[in-house]
Scaffold this motif. Structure first.
Motif, PDB file in Angstrom:
ATOM      1  N   GLY A 260      28.910  36.616  42.701  1.00 60.15           N
ATOM      2  CA  GLY A 260      30.389  36.305  42.748  1.00 60.15           C
ATOM      3  C   GLY A 260      30.765  35.868  44.122  1.00 60.15           C
ATOM      4  N   TRP A 261      31.893  35.287  44.035  1.00 54.79           N
ATOM      5  CA  TRP A 261      32.313  34.283  45.179  1.00 54.79           C
ATOM      6  C   TRP A 261      33.871  34.427  45.164  1.00 54.79           C
ATOM      7  CZ3 TRP A 261      35.132  29.570  44.736  1.00 54.79           C
ATOM      8  CH2 TRP A 261      35.282  29.066  43.425  1.00 54.79           C
ATOM      9  N   GLY A 262      34.345  34.008  46.291  1.00 55.49           N
ATOM     10  CA  GLY A 262      36.083  33.976  46.560  1.00 55.49           C
ATOM     11  C   GLY A 262      36.476  32.710  47.444  1.00 55.49           C
TER      12      GLY A 262
ATOM     13  N   TRP B 291      28.177  31.591  38.270  1.00 55.84           N
ATOM     14  CA  TRP B 291      29.018  31.938  39.488  1.00 55.84           C
ATOM     15  C   TRP B 291      30.497  32.776  38.508  1.00 55.84           C
ATOM     16  CZ3 TRP B 291      27.935  31.304  44.321  1.00 55.84           C
ATOM     17  CH2 TRP B 291      26.931  30.569  44.809  1.00 55.84           C
ATOM     18  N   PHE B 292      30.970  33.550  39.354  1.00 55.18           N
ATOM     19  CA  PHE B 292      32.105  34.273  39.028  1.00 55.18           C
ATOM     20  C   PHE B 292      33.168  34.541  40.078  1.00 55.18           C
ATOM     21  CE2 PHE B 292      28.567  35.827  36.220  1.00 55.18           C
ATOM     22  CZ  PHE B 292      28.960  35.853  34.930  1.00 55.18           C
ATOM     23  N   GLN B 293      34.054  33.900  39.855  1.00 53.43           N
ATOM     24  CA  GLN B 293      35.226  33.945  41.050  1.00 53.43           C
ATOM     25  C   GLN B 293      36.110  35.258  40.941  1.00 53.43           C
ATOM     26  OE1 GLN B 293      37.914  30.460  40.737  1.00 53.43           O
ATOM     27  NE2 GLN B 293      39.046  30.994  42.989  1.00 53.43           N
ATOM     28  N   PHE B 294      36.294  35.584  42.266  1.00 54.88           N
ATOM     29  CA  PHE B 294      37.072  36.820  42.503  1.00 54.88           C
ATOM     30  C   PHE B 294      38.114  36.464  43.303  1.00 54.88           C
ATOM     31  CE2 PHE B 294      33.317  38.516  40.524  1.00 54.88           C
ATOM     32  CZ  PHE B 294      33.580  39.797  40.180  1.00 54.88           C
ATOM     33  N   GLN B 295      39.507  37.238  43.530  1.00 53.78           N
ATOM     34  CA  GLN B 295      40.398  37.065  44.338  1.00 53.78           C
ATOM     35  C   GLN B 295      40.273  37.863  45.726  1.00 53.78           C
ATOM     36  OE1 GLN B 295      42.928  34.687  43.875  1.00 53.78           O
ATOM     37  NE2 GLN B 295      41.657  34.274  42.023  1.00 53.78           N
ATOM     38  N   GLY B 296      39.317  38.764  45.898  1.00 57.08           N
ATOM     39  CA  GLY B 296      38.876  39.313  47.120  1.00 57.08           C
ATOM     40  C   GLY B 296      37.793  39.924  47.139  1.00 57.08           C
ATOM     41  N   THR B 297      37.160  40.536  48.291  1.00 56.82           N
ATOM     42  CA  THR B 297      35.924  41.315  48.119  1.00 56.82           C
ATOM     43  C   THR B 297      35.734  42.587  47.585  1.00 56.82           C
ATOM     44  OG1 THR B 297      36.277  42.391  50.101  1.00 56.82           O
ATOM     45  CG2 THR B 297      35.591  39.995  50.271  1.00 56.82           C
ATOM     46  N   ALA B 298      36.750  43.463  47.483  1.00 62.94           N
ATOM     47  CA  ALA B 298      36.708  44.902  47.195  1.00 62.94           C
ATOM     48  C   ALA B 298      36.547  44.742  45.748  1.00 62.94           C
ATOM     49  CB  ALA B 298      38.236  45.537  47.221  1.00 62.94           C
ATOM     50  N   PRO B 299      37.082  43.839  44.962  1.00 67.50           N
ATOM     51  CA  PRO B 299      36.704  43.754  43.269  1.00 67.50           C
ATOM     52  C   PRO B 299      35.336  43.437  43.322  1.00 67.50           C
ATOM     53  CG  PRO B 299      39.023  42.696  43.670  1.00 67.50           C
ATOM     54  CD  PRO B 299      38.340  42.961  45.170  1.00 67.50           C
ATOM     55  N   GLN B 300      34.564  42.410  43.883  1.00 66.98           N
ATOM     56  CA  GLN B 300      33.481  42.150  43.797  1.00 66.98           C
ATOM     57  C   GLN B 300      32.363  43.428  44.090  1.00 66.98           C
ATOM     58  OE1 GLN B 300      31.662  38.474  45.118  1.00 66.98           O
ATOM     59  NE2 GLN B 300      33.726  38.007  45.964  1.00 66.98           N
ATOM     60  N   ALA B 301      32.869  44.310  44.906  1.00 63.24           N
ATOM     61  CA  ALA B 301      32.169  45.829  45.306  1.00 63.24           C
ATOM     62  C   ALA B 301      32.171  46.552  44.123  1.00 63.24           C
ATOM     63  CB  ALA B 301      32.843  46.407  46.370  1.00 63.24           C
TER      64      ALA B 301
END
Length: 351
Positions: A58-60, A88-98
């Motif tokens: 994951g990354w942002g 690679w998977f893009q996220f808009q923040g760190t909480a969704p990655q958790a």
């Protein structure tokens, strides 16, 4: 690069996180090395597997330059394509990655210090801290800053009574920092001071138009606001936490235990990428511009300078600072009890 595979995947991941929070999560024990350590000592990096292992990462945006270099310059990574590959998977923040890590939809990703603490506590997320991207250090680096308009009547924190403060996300680190400063002034958040949620990209306009009286600005938004003029500082994040860990890289503990060779190889390449960021500023800026769509001319003015986040050329996590951050969060009630950073670390792996 690929974005997250649809809203359905996120909804499923969120549901699994909720279930984990109800008592079915994995154990968070095993930190500090123990039996894990011997796995890494026995690794012979000259003997990669027949097929590289895929790492779902994951990354942002912003400030994940180590990740961006690994994406765009895999040729500098000695073990990429031999020991492992990266999806690679893009996220808009760190909480969704958790959440995605808890749902086993990712093998690794970016989390903030608060996101990690809350996910470990509430969902029993079982991950290991393997590296750090950015932090903030008082008088040594940029610090996230709360701004008011130059002509604002707000001269001190006590003047916030009856005012509106903008934060990027309710429940995020910056929201809690703002609430701490409000309470220090003898005021009650949501009673004496209204707190509203506004994205970083809209914060400057909201402040200048009077929709909010105070706004929070990380880089590059702070640089842009100050460059326009008409604003002044009220307080900084490092006024509350002088040494603050912002973004860290974590791996699922089960993945680590199954793939010790892959982890040693990845960690060596992580250090290579961290060193590249610090020693090849111009090329890193070009990569950051390509990823973030920010102009090179803008990035040249602050990226990887004292006016930017704190970084090292090894990417080693600052565990002492992380422990202090978690202690602060427990004291302020953002997590229920004190947590031990050693439970999310395998020392022999991060060496």
């Amino acid at each position: 690069m690929r974005k997250v595979r649809g809203l359905l995947g996120l909804l499923v991941g969120g549901a699994m996180l909720v279930l984990a929070g109800c008592g079915g999560g994995a154990s968070t024990g095993g930190g500090g090395g123990g039996s894990d350590a011997s796995k890494f000592a026995a690794v012979d990096l000259s003997k990669p597997p027949a097929q590289p292992v895929k790492i779902r990462m994951g990354w942002g945006i912003p400030a994940e330059e180590i990740h961006y270099v690994m994406m765009k310059k895999p040729e500098i990574l000695k073990h990429h394509g031999k020991w492992y590959t990266l999806e690679w998977f893009q996220f808009q923040g760190t909480a969704p990655q958790a959440q995605a890590l808890a749902a086993k939809s990712l093998d690794a990703g970016t989390v903030a210090s608060l996101s990690l603490a809350q996910a470990v506590e509430k969902a029993q997320l079982d991950v290991v801290v393997t590296g750090q991207m950015i932090g903030e250090k008082k008088d040594q680096s940029f610090s996230t800053t709360w701004l008011v308009k130059e002509d604002s009547p707000i001269k001190s924190l006590a003047d916030l009574k009856g005012k509106i403060v903008g934060v990027n996300v309710y429940g995020a680190s910056l929201d809690y920092i703002a609430r701490t400063k409000i309470k220090e002034a003898g005021l009650k958040p949501e009673v004496d001071v209204k707190i509203v949620e506004i994205g970083f990209g809209l914060m400057d306009e909201a402040l200048r138009s009077g929709k909010i009286d105070v706004g929070v600005f990380p880089q590059p938004f702070l640089y842009n606001a100050k460059n326009k003029g008409g604003v002044r500082e009220l307080f900084k994040l490092t006024d509350v936490q002088p040494d603050f860990v912002q973004l860290i890289n974590v791996f699922d503990r089960e993945f680590i235990n199954k793939n010790p060779g892959v982890m040693v190889a990845f960690q060596e390449d992580w250090k290579t990428a961290a060193k590249f960021v610090m020693e090849n500023r111009d090329e890193t800026i070009k990569i950051m511009s390509e990823i973030s769509k920010m102009p090179v001319e803008l990035l040249q003015k602050f990226l990887i300078t004292k006016n930017d986040y704190y970084r090292t050329n090894t990417g080693m996590p600052d565990l002492k600072a992380l422990q202090l951050n978690w202690d602060y969060m427990a004291k302020e009630g953002h997590i229920k009890a004190k947590m031990d950073v050693n439970k999310v670390v395998i020392p022999d792996l991060i060496k």
